[in-house]
Design a protein around this motif. Structure first.
Motif, PDB file in Angstrom:
ATOM      1  N   ALA A 261      11.278  -5.181   6.244  1.00 26.81           N
ATOM      2  CA  ALA A 261      11.583  -3.890   5.629  1.00 26.81           C
ATOM      3  C   ALA A 261      10.754  -3.650   4.372  1.00 26.81           C
ATOM      4  CB  ALA A 261      13.074  -3.801   5.305  1.00 26.81           C
ATOM      5  N   ALA A 262      10.593  -4.699   3.547  1.00 24.16           N
ATOM      6  CA  ALA A 262       9.809  -4.541   2.315  1.00 24.16           C
ATOM      7  C   ALA A 262       8.355  -4.220   2.636  1.00 24.16           C
ATOM      8  CB  ALA A 262       9.898  -5.809   1.474  1.00 24.16           C
ATOM      9  N   ARG A 263       7.810  -4.861   3.658  1.00 25.71           N
ATOM     10  CA  ARG A 263       6.431  -4.567   4.051  1.00 25.71           C
ATOM     11  C   ARG A 263       6.314  -3.125   4.533  1.00 25.71           C
ATOM     12  NH1 ARG A 263       3.062  -7.303   9.108  1.00 25.71           N
ATOM     13  NH2 ARG A 263       1.205  -5.973   8.907  1.00 25.71           N
ATOM     14  N   ALA A 264       7.288  -2.667   5.319  1.00 23.83           N
ATOM     15  CA  ALA A 264       7.268  -1.288   5.806  1.00 23.83           C
ATOM     16  C   ALA A 264       7.293  -0.307   4.635  1.00 23.83           C
ATOM     17  CB  ALA A 264       8.463  -1.045   6.724  1.00 23.83           C
ATOM     18  N   LEU A 265       8.113  -0.614   3.647  1.00 26.00           N
ATOM     19  CA  LEU A 265       8.206   0.257   2.481  1.00 26.00           C
ATOM     20  C   LEU A 265       6.879   0.310   1.732  1.00 26.00           C
ATOM     21  CD1 LEU A 265      10.432   1.977   1.264  1.00 26.00           C
ATOM     22  CD2 LEU A 265      11.048   0.065  -0.207  1.00 26.00           C
ATOM     23  N   GLY A 266       6.231  -0.841   1.602  1.00 24.09           N
ATOM     24  CA  GLY A 266       4.944  -0.880   0.922  1.00 24.09           C
ATOM     25  C   GLY A 266       3.862  -0.099   1.648  1.00 24.09           C
ATOM     26  N   GLU A 267       3.894  -0.133   2.990  1.00 26.02           N
ATOM     27  CA  GLU A 267       2.884   0.586   3.774  1.00 26.02           C
ATOM     28  C   GLU A 267       3.078   2.097   3.694  1.00 26.02           C
ATOM     29  OE1 GLU A 267       0.335  -0.690   5.204  1.00 26.02           O
ATOM     30  OE2 GLU A 267       0.800  -2.826   5.121  1.00 26.02           O
ATOM     31  N   VAL A 268       4.328   2.540   3.678  1.00 29.37           N
ATOM     32  CA  VAL A 268       4.626   3.976   3.722  1.00 29.37           C
ATOM     33  C   VAL A 268       4.517   4.617   2.344  1.00 29.37           C
ATOM     34  CG1 VAL A 268       6.459   5.658   4.225  1.00 29.37           C
ATOM     35  CG2 VAL A 268       6.077   3.746   5.769  1.00 29.37           C
ATOM     36  N   MET A 269       4.700   3.836   1.283  1.00 31.65           N
ATOM     37  CA  MET A 269       4.795   4.400  -0.058  1.00 31.65           C
ATOM     38  C   MET A 269       3.615   5.281  -0.455  1.00 31.65           C
ATOM     39  SD  MET A 269       7.120   4.577  -2.263  1.00 31.65           S
ATOM     40  CE  MET A 269       8.175   3.180  -1.879  1.00 31.65           C
ATOM     41  N   PRO A 270       2.335   4.921  -0.163  1.00 30.63           N
ATOM     42  CA  PRO A 270       1.237   5.828  -0.545  1.00 30.63           C
ATOM     43  C   PRO A 270       1.352   7.210   0.104  1.00 30.63           C
ATOM     44  CG  PRO A 270       0.386   3.640  -0.048  1.00 30.63           C
ATOM     45  CD  PRO A 270       1.823   3.636   0.368  1.00 30.63           C
ATOM     46  N   LEU A 271       1.752   7.249   1.382  1.00 28.46           N
ATOM     47  CA  LEU A 271       1.937   8.538   2.044  1.00 28.46           C
ATOM     48  C   LEU A 271       3.086   9.305   1.420  1.00 28.46           C
ATOM     49  CD1 LEU A 271       1.507   7.544   5.804  1.00 28.46           C
ATOM     50  CD2 LEU A 271      -0.062   8.902   4.410  1.00 28.46           C
ATOM     51  N   GLN A 272       4.147   8.583   1.074  1.00 34.24           N
ATOM     52  CA  GLN A 272       5.303   9.230   0.458  1.00 34.24           C
ATOM     53  C   GLN A 272       4.917   9.870  -0.867  1.00 34.24           C
ATOM     54  OE1 GLN A 272       7.433   8.832  -2.498  1.00 34.24           O
ATOM     55  NE2 GLN A 272       9.203   7.751  -1.714  1.00 34.24           N
ATOM     56  N   ILE A 273       4.105   9.181  -1.648  1.00 31.54           N
ATOM     57  CA  ILE A 273       3.674   9.722  -2.940  1.00 31.54           C
ATOM     58  C   ILE A 273       2.869  11.002  -2.747  1.00 31.54           C
ATOM     59  CG2 ILE A 273       2.179   9.283  -4.927  1.00 31.54           C
ATOM     60  CD1 ILE A 273       2.982   6.325  -4.685  1.00 31.54           C
ATOM     61  N   LEU A 274       1.958  10.987  -1.769  1.00 26.37           N
ATOM     62  CA  LEU A 274       1.120  12.158  -1.504  1.00 26.37           C
ATOM     63  C   LEU A 274       1.956  13.370  -1.119  1.00 26.37           C
ATOM     64  CD1 LEU A 274      -1.526  13.675  -0.875  1.00 26.37           C
ATOM     65  CD2 LEU A 274      -1.493  12.595   1.384  1.00 26.37           C
ATOM     66  N   PHE A 275       2.808  13.200  -0.111  1.00 26.61           N
ATOM     67  CA  PHE A 275       3.562  14.350   0.383  1.00 26.61           C
ATOM     68  C   PHE A 275       4.702  14.737  -0.550  1.00 26.61           C
ATOM     69  CE2 PHE A 275       1.456  13.060   4.343  1.00 26.61           C
ATOM     70  CZ  PHE A 275       1.018  14.301   4.791  1.00 26.61           C
ATOM     71  N   SER A 276       5.224  13.801  -1.330  1.00 26.39           N
ATOM     72  CA  SER A 276       6.248  14.156  -2.317  1.00 26.39           C
ATOM     73  C   SER A 276       5.638  15.048  -3.399  1.00 26.39           C
ATOM     74  CB  SER A 276       6.845  12.899  -2.950  1.00 26.39           C
ATOM     75  OG  SER A 276       7.595  12.175  -2.015  1.00 26.39           O
ATOM     76  N   ALA A 277       4.396  14.741  -3.800  1.00 23.09           N
ATOM     77  CA  ALA A 277       3.720  15.609  -4.767  1.00 23.09           C
ATOM     78  C   ALA A 277       3.564  17.018  -4.197  1.00 23.09           C
ATOM     79  CB  ALA A 277       2.350  15.022  -5.123  1.00 23.09           C
ATOM     80  N   THR A 278       3.214  17.093  -2.908  1.00 24.37           N
ATOM     81  CA  THR A 278       3.114  18.398  -2.254  1.00 24.37           C
ATOM     82  C   THR A 278       4.443  19.129  -2.285  1.00 24.37           C
ATOM     83  OG1 THR A 278       1.442  17.491  -0.752  1.00 24.37           O
ATOM     84  CG2 THR A 278       2.465  19.567  -0.118  1.00 24.37           C
TER      85      THR A 278
END
Length: 582
Positions: A261-278
């Motif tokens: 789960a921690a690895r999954a969170l680390g992989e998704v986090m950059p995308l989350q930051i991008l689209f959250s800013a949007t």
């Protein structure tokens, strides 16, 4: 042909949004303004109510929807089914109290001004929801998601996110549309059925799939699988007329049951930051700057009223559930704003002729108040924490310190206090296992980071903790505590991986001591040439012996103790394979 081709509309809108949003957010940060607030300001400036740089808001809204999905997906990963179960009393009892009380108070106030009761209830529902995106973002930045205040705040937010399903179906009833109570019941039954199915899949199928993928250690396939689970679950829930955001949260819960789960969170986090800013920029774009400027006293007055009602309702919910005063105060401040799902509900009301508070400019007023409170949200969290600290010192051993479900306020068992002045061991090959054994014998605090499923199995079997993921990911590096570590070791990796790890370690902590193992003296010389690695060893038995001595020396372990630990760890070293692991 390539030179003559025009840019796709989505690319044009996103390019303007990201460039303008980044510049304005950067300028805001120079004046001490938080990034979230900067993104909201950027939206106001470039939106139709500002200079009008963005023409097609629908395209931006679609990207913003992805941002909300990814935000709730990461929330689901961090939460886990066990934690949801422990917080059941908070999000069922406290959430119901907070939503019903907020809706009731606002309904009574609006109706007192002669507004129709249907419109009054609709307005109350709009105000009852808080911003999941704002709260989660701020809590994550302050590492308070699993704190007592974070537990209560997120529990109430989960109830609100579930309640929006019923609210959207209830709004047509307020306008005398054809939707009946039976339709609401059917929709809720669908939601319950989906939750039951998710629990079953999360306990059985998903962990097995992720374990299989983790063995191959393909970052690309792993990331695509995680995103497929997120978007696939959200799409299925949308086919059943259930919120895609709820579907994304449930997808996160499925992934949370896996050891990766921690690895999954680390992989998704950059995308989350991008689209959250949007998402935050798109919310700011809804504001009509001219309306806000000409009606500023009205907007401020309404905002203060909303804050007062939500503070009271959240505080009452906390008191009735016998939460500590510090938790009640801080949670009330955290949730004292209007949420992004209120915009979804407002659009549903507009389709059937309902306006917030029955005002002619009700939509503009509602949006202005909501964005203003969102912009102040990060600061209310800080203010709430300072108030909570004062209350905490004055709490005595009375009912406030005896919640109905104390376990709901305790930190997640999967979360640990961050280490300081510790060692970070990257990888879990044969040499890393001996390094870890030596650190344990010498009582040196340490963290292991690895994508190897064998490391997860070892951790589960022995009660230890391994951070699963790629340390180059910001989230994984934070979990490992690289910023506060004293020593970083890479002893089972090829030279290029050692160099990458050393660069990441230096970026987070320039003072950290980096130790490594190399297959031969040539590789060792290459690694030491640029000063990225402080000490590299390049022989077999003597190398590991020296590496353990260097590591323990950084923690001031006496030489006799260091020699005893080394002997205990390496007495059967010849039986191990010294080949670098991937």
């Amino acid at each position: 042909m390539l030179m003559a081709a025009s840019a796709p509309p989505l690319l044009t809108e996103l390019a303007i949004l990201l460039v303008a949003g980044t510049l304005i957010a950067f300028l805001s940060s120079r004046f001490g303004v938080l990034p979230i607030v900067g993104f909201l300001i950027a939206g106001v400036v470039i939106g139709p109510g500002g200079v009008g740089l963005i023409g097609d808001i629908d395209l931006v809204d679609q990207s913003a929807d992805i941002g909300v999905m990814l935000l709730l997906f990461t929330l689901g990963i961090e939460f886990s089914l066990d934690r949801v179960r422990r917080l059941a009393s908070l999000f069922l009892g406290g959430g119901a109290i907070q939503v019903v009380l907020t809706t009731g108070i606002v309904t009574a106030i609006v109706a007192a001004f002669g507004v129709d009761w249907r419109t009054s209830i609709f307005t109350g529902l709009l105000v009852s929801l808080s911003s999941t995106a704002i709260v989660l973002k701020v809590l994550a930045e302050r590492r308070a998601t699993t704190s007592p205040m974070g537990n209560m705040s997120v529990a109430l937010l989960i109830f609100q996110d579930l309640a929006i399903v019923a609210m959207v179906l209830f709004v047509p009833l307020l306008s005398r549309q054809t939707t009946g109570l039976a339709d609401v019941g059917v929709a809720l039954a669908k939601a319950v059925g989906i939750i039951v199915a998710v629990v079953f899949v999360a306990r059985t199928l998903v962990p097995a799939i992720l374990r299989l993928l983790a063995r191959h250690q393909s970052t690309e396939v792993f990331l695509l699988t995680i995103l497929a689970i997120c978007f696939g679950t959200a799409y299925v829930t949308s086919l059943l007329d259930v919120s895609i955001s709820l579907g994304a949260f449930l997808a996160g819960l499925m992934v949370s049951e896996s050891r990766v789960a921690a690895r999954a969170l680390g992989e998704v986090m950059p995308l989350q930051i991008l689209f959250s800013a949007t998402f935050f920029v798109s919310i700011g774009m809804l504001v009509d700057a001219r309306f806000l400027a000409s009606n500023l006293p009205l907007v401020i007055g309404l905002a203060l009223g909303v804050v007062a009602v939500k503070l009271f309702a959240t505080a009452v919910a906390g008191v009735l559930l016998r939460q500590p005063r510090a938790v009640v105060v801080s949670s009330a401040m955290v949730l004292a704003q209007i949420g992004e799902f209120s915009f979804v509900l407002e659009r549903a009301g507009e389709e059937v002729g309902l306006m917030p508070a029955g005002l002619q400019d009700g939509t503009d007023a509602f949006i202005s108040v909501a964005v203003l409170l969102m912009a102040l949200g990060p600061y209310s969290v800080r203010f709430g924490e300072s108030l909570a600290a004062r209350f905490e010192t004055g709490d005595s051993d009375d009912w406030r310190d005896r919640p109905l479900d104390r376990s709901a306020l305790e930190p997640d068992p999967g979360e640990h206090e961050p280490l300081r002045d510790h060692a970070v061991v990257n990888g879990f090959g044969p040499r890393a296992r001996r390094i870890v054994a030596a650190l344990e014998l010498a009582n040196v605090p340490h963290t292991v980071v690895s994508m190897d499923p064998a490391a997860q199995q070892w951790a589960a079997a022995t009660g230890r903790t391994v951070v699963a993921g790629d340390v180059s990911r910001q989230f994984i590096a934070d979990r490992a505590g690289l910023r506060d570590a004293r020593v970083a070791l890479a002893v089972d990796s090829p030279p290029f991986a050692v160099e990458q790890f050393a660069r990441v370690a230096r970026e987070h902590n320039p003072e950290i001591a980096v130790l490594a193992w190399a297959a031969d003296s040539a590789d060792a010389a290459d690694l030491e040439r640029d000063g990225l690695v402080d000490h590299v060893v390049a022989e077999r038995q003597a190398a590991l012996d020296a590496l353990i001595a260097h590591a323990l020396g950084h923690f001031e372990v006496p030489e006799p103790d260091s020699e005893a630990v080394t002997h205990a760890v390496l007495h059967d070293d010849d039986s191990e394979d010294d080949r670098p692991s991937p």
